[in-house]
Write a protein that holds these residues in place. Sequence first.
Motif, mmCIF file in Angstrom:
data_model
loop_
_atom_site.group_PDB
_atom_site.id
_atom_site.type_symbol
_atom_site.label_atom_id
_atom_site.label_comp_id
_atom_site.label_asym_id
_atom_site.label_seq_id
_atom_site.Cartn_x
_atom_site.Cartn_y
_atom_site.Cartn_z
ATOM 1 N N UNK A 3 0.777 -1.236 0.000
ATOM 2 C CA UNK A 3 0.000 0.000 0.000
ATOM 3 C C UNK A 3 0.805 1.281 0.000
ATOM 4 N N UNK A 4 2.100 1.203 -0.230
ATOM 5 C CA UNK A 4 2.912 2.424 -0.306
ATOM 6 C C UNK A 4 2.587 3.166 -1.596
ATOM 7 N N UNK A 5 2.606 4.486 -1.522
ATOM 8 C CA UNK A 5 2.340 5.308 -2.695
ATOM 9 C C UNK A 5 3.661 5.624 -3.401
ATOM 10 N N UNK A 6 3.675 5.508 -4.712
ATOM 11 C CA UNK A 6 4.831 5.891 -5.523
ATOM 12 C C UNK A 6 4.337 6.928 -6.525
ATOM 13 N N UNK A 7 4.929 8.112 -6.473
ATOM 14 C CA UNK A 7 4.528 9.210 -7.358
ATOM 15 C C UNK A 7 5.657 9.552 -8.303
ATOM 16 N N UNK A 8 5.294 9.832 -9.539
ATOM 17 C CA UNK A 8 6.256 10.313 -10.523
ATOM 18 C C UNK A 8 6.176 11.833 -10.479
ATOM 19 N N UNK A 9 7.194 12.452 -9.901
ATOM 20 C CA UNK A 9 7.196 13.906 -9.713
ATOM 21 C C UNK A 9 7.043 14.620 -11.059
ATOM 22 N N UNK A 10 6.312 15.717 -11.037
ATOM 23 C CA UNK A 10 6.098 16.505 -12.249
ATOM 24 C C UNK A 10 4.992 15.959 -13.135
ATOM 25 N N UNK A 11 4.318 14.902 -12.689
ATOM 26 C CA UNK A 11 3.196 14.341 -13.435
ATOM 27 C C UNK A 11 2.047 14.105 -12.466
ATOM 28 N N UNK A 12 0.942 13.645 -12.980
ATOM 29 C CA UNK A 12 -0.198 13.265 -12.150
ATOM 30 C C UNK A 12 -0.191 11.771 -11.849
ATOM 31 N N UNK A 13 0.848 11.069 -12.304
ATOM 32 C CA UNK A 13 0.909 9.613 -12.182
ATOM 33 C C UNK A 13 1.254 9.170 -10.759
ATOM 34 N N UNK A 14 0.407 8.321 -10.201
ATOM 35 C CA UNK A 14 0.609 7.737 -8.880
ATOM 36 C C UNK A 14 0.227 6.272 -8.974
ATOM 37 N N UNK A 15 1.064 5.402 -8.395
ATOM 38 C CA UNK A 15 0.737 3.983 -8.301
ATOM 39 C C UNK A 15 0.923 3.550 -6.850
ATOM 40 N N UNK A 16 0.329 2.430 -6.508
ATOM 41 C CA UNK A 16 0.436 1.893 -5.159
ATOM 42 C C UNK A 16 1.019 0.483 -5.223
ATOM 43 N N UNK A 17 1.751 0.131 -4.183
ATOM 44 C CA UNK A 17 2.375 -1.185 -4.162
ATOM 45 C C UNK A 17 1.352 -2.268 -3.835
ATOM 46 N N UNK A 18 1.661 -3.481 -4.302
ATOM 47 C CA UNK A 18 0.808 -4.625 -3.995
ATOM 48 C C UNK A 18 1.148 -5.166 -2.605
ATOM 49 N N UNK A 19 0.618 -6.308 -2.263
ATOM 50 C CA UNK A 19 0.810 -6.901 -0.940
ATOM 51 C C UNK A 19 2.284 -7.120 -0.592
ATOM 52 N N UNK A 20 3.113 -7.398 -1.618
ATOM 53 C CA UNK A 20 4.537 -7.664 -1.401
ATOM 54 C C UNK A 20 5.432 -6.437 -1.587
ATOM 55 N N UNK A 21 4.826 -5.267 -1.834
ATOM 56 C CA UNK A 21 5.607 -4.047 -2.024
ATOM 57 C C UNK A 21 6.003 -3.772 -3.462
ATOM 58 N N UNK A 22 5.537 -4.588 -4.402
ATOM 59 C CA UNK A 22 5.883 -4.405 -5.816
ATOM 60 C C UNK A 22 4.991 -3.363 -6.474
ATOM 61 N N UNK A 23 5.543 -2.654 -7.452
ATOM 62 C CA UNK A 23 4.759 -1.696 -8.229
ATOM 63 C C UNK A 23 5.241 -1.708 -9.676
ATOM 64 N N UNK A 24 4.366 -1.256 -10.554
ATOM 65 C CA UNK A 24 4.704 -1.095 -11.964
ATOM 66 C C UNK A 24 4.342 0.320 -12.363
#
Length: 112
Positions: free
Chosen positions: A47-68
Amino acid sequence: MRHLLLTFVLLTLSWTAVAGGNNADEKKMAMRQGKVVDGKTNEGIAGAMVKIEGTQEVVYTDFDGNFTLPVLPEGQYTLSSTSISYNGVKLRNIKISRDLQDQTIEMRLQPH
């Protein structure tokens, strides 16, 4: 009848130009995968948030901390990650390139 035929030809040419433009753009696009981990235990953080600075793009990690990350134009980006009970982190100059799609980005969050 001529008007209908002319309209059809113009629409076909417009569609072909748009489709051709998308194929050219796809060659300059890439994605990356990553993982957000606890800096002390090395366990993935769900559930950690990962943001791409300078864009509106945000993704969240899965149960194991993985994100795409979403497919992005090739280039360098700054990523930030936050989660409850952790200090946020920023990674600068993360390269998005087709050559690096198999490499995983690791983001280490330190507990408060």
